[in-house]
Design a protein around this motif. Structure first.
Motif: not given
Length: 236
Positions: A149-161, A206-210, A216-224
């Protein structure tokens, strides 16, 4: 049989370049110069991919893109002179598989078309030829990735990619907390055909982060800086 591509472009010179490029790549094409004409011909014929400009004379190109996506899941690539990050994100949100700024290099354009067609064919084969559980969700910490389904889920909340966003997120998630370079992410999207100088990866990130921030309130993707990106996924 070669893929049939719909070209939606109102600038005669650019249309000629698009036609020559896709013909050189071994594809056939049909072309229209307006949004309404694009929707009409798309309803009446079966296309393998669409290249669409955003600056059309009658309808907003983004709205045309949205309506095309509602009718079909074939690859849609935006080819536009609008080069802001907001324009790119909006096009990807409306269902574009890729975004190619003008002026473009014909070789890179063909690489993007081939990559989009491969992704689409691979996805179709997986859905049609696999058993229902052959594409089981992938768990990485608290992150659940659903390839079907091309979805990501964290803590029971889902977003479509989008397809490309999902591939990038999978590449980051399955790398542990290792840094993944821009060139590696480009290869994930376009294999070895990709041109190295492009900002499309930054736009996808940028789109994935948004989208992840919506679940998920906390940022999970970080630029090095100078190296790429890494993902830090909550454990629970």
């Amino acid at each position: 049989m070669s893929a049939l591509i719909l070209l939606v472009e109102d600038d005669p010179a650019l249309l000629t370049l698009l036609q020559a490029s896709v013909s050189y790549g071994g594809f056939t094409s049909e072309s229209v110069a307006s949004g309404r004409a694009a929707l009409d011909i798309f309803r009446s014929r079966s296309f393998d991919a669409v290249l669409v400009d955003l600056g059309l004379p009658d309808l907003d190109g983004g709205e045309v893109l949205r309506k095309l996506r509602e009718m079909s899941d074939v690859p849609i690539l935006v080819v536009s002179g609008r080069d802001s990050e907001r324009d790119k994100i909006d096009a990807l949100d409306r269902g574009a598989d890729d975004y190619i700024p003008k002026p473009f290099l014909p070789g890179e354009l063909l690489a993007r078309i081939r990559a989009a067609l491969r992704r689409h064919q691979s996805q179709g084969a997986s859905k049609e030829g696999s058993s229902p559980d052959a594409r089981d969700p992938i768990w990485v910490g608290a992150l659940k990735l659903d390839p079907f389904h091309r979805t990501a889920e964290l803590r029971g909340r889902t977003t479509v990619l989008s397809d490309a966003e999902f591939k990038i997120l999978c590449a980051l998630a399955t790398s542990g907390e290792d840094v993944v370079s821009k060139s590696a992410l480009l290869k994930t999207l376009y294999d070895s055909d990709a041109a190295g100088e492009t900002r499309i990866v930054e736009v996808y990130i940028s789109n994935i982060r948004r989208k992840l921030r919506s679940i998920e309130e906390e940022e999970v993707i970080f630029n090095v800086r100078g190296r790429g990106w890494k993902i830090v996924i909550p454990a629970t």
